[in-house]
Design an enzyme around this catalytic site. Structure first.
Site, short mmCIF file in Angstrom:
data_model
loop_
_atom_site.label_atom_id
_atom_site.label_comp_id
_atom_site.label_asym_id
_atom_site.label_seq_id
_atom_site.Cartn_x
_atom_site.Cartn_y
_atom_site.Cartn_z
N CYS A 93 0.95 -1.13 0.05
CA CYS A 93 0.15 -0.20 0.12
C CYS A 93 1.16 1.25 0.12
CB CYS A 93 -0.66 0.08 1.34
SG CYS A 93 -2.65 1.21 0.57
N ARG A 126 -11.68 7.18 -3.00
CA ARG A 126 -10.68 6.33 -2.62
C ARG A 126 -11.21 5.28 -3.38
NH1 ARG A 126 -6.96 7.66 0.84
NH2 ARG A 126 -6.53 5.72 1.35
N HIS A 189 -3.43 -5.14 1.85
CA HIS A 189 -2.78 -4.38 2.70
C HIS A 189 -3.97 -5.15 3.74
CE1 HIS A 189 -6.05 -0.88 3.30
NE2 HIS A 189 -6.44 -1.79 4.05
#
Ligand code: GLN
Length: 239
Positions: A93, A126, A189
């Site tokens: 990430c 996002r 992640h």
């Protein structure tokens, strides 16, 4: 045989508990009778890359990435030499974004390590989703979760996998992550390695082969629960 894992800047880059990925690597070594140790480096520590077999660069928020980026300039040369010498790296990430030349955000420019020919720019909104990839490194799909504002462009590099579900590097090309020499970068992640033992073993195997020779093999472990969980996730999102 022994593996030394270098965990870079867990004081800053440890979003979503990347330490669990280290524990996974350690346990998978120990279960096979391979000695494993981890050295955690904080921002002002000197890093001797020649003593490391796997380097983990975890996730961080834009703010934390900005804080480490000055430090990265100091270690860039040694880190680059480690990578070019086939050192094993897993970058997750925020750490994945830092492998590239830069990460451009609304708050400013974060200079990356420039270890892989790639770059990242903040996009609108996002990309937050469960994600499933098919990588040509493994038969079993890679499963995980992504949450990033950056869009990563990997130029002519090889992606880690083709996105079967989720957004991936930039939400458009249909690919996720990067593979360069023995470096893997990915947006997945959290418990990446516990969920994807095939990826954990790829890192361990490449580290051992570099250190002890290409005929090293890994004894199989009982991953039946991980495989069952993987199948469940694939059923849930792909069927
Ligand atoms: N700060 C980066 C982004 O939002 C990476 C975040 C993370 O590590 N989850 O794109």
């Amino acid at each position: 045989m022994k593996i030394t894992i270098g965990h870079l800047y867990p004081d800053l880059l440890n979003l979503y508990g990347d330490r669990g990925n280290i524990q996974c690597l350690m346990r998978r070594c120990q279960w096979r009778g391979i000695e494993a140790e981890t050295i955690a480096f904080e921002l002002n520590d000197t890093i001797d890359f020649s003593g490391l077999d796997i380097v983990l660069l975890g996730g961080g928020s834009d703010r934390e990435q900005m804080l480490v980026c000055e430090k990265l300039k100091e270690i860039q040369k040694d880190f680059k030499a480690y990578v070019e010498d086939n050192g094993v790296v897993i970058a997750i990430c925020g750490g994945y974004q830092l492998l590239g030349s830069y990460y451009k955000t609304d708050q400013g420019m974060i200079t990356g390590l420039d270890l892989v020919d790639m770059y990242t720019e903040q996009g609108e909104g996002r990309l937050i989703s469960n994600i499933i990839l098919q990588s040509d490194l493994f038969e079993m799909p890679i499963v995980g979760f992504e949450n990033h504002g950056g869009r990563t462009f990997i130029n002519n590099c090889k992606p880690l996998g083709k996105v079967l579900y989720g957004s991936g590097n930039d939400g458009e090309t249909g690919y996720e992550g990067v593979v360069y020499k023995n470096v893997i970068g990915t947006y997945l992640h959290g418990p990446l390695l516990p969920k994807n033992p095939q990826l954990a073993d790829w890192l361990i195997l490449h580290a051992l082969q570099k250190k002890y020779g290409s005929d090293v093999e890994l004894s199989p472990l009982d991953d039946s629960q991980e495989k069952e969980a993987n199948e469940y996730i694939c059923q849930r999102f792909l069927k």
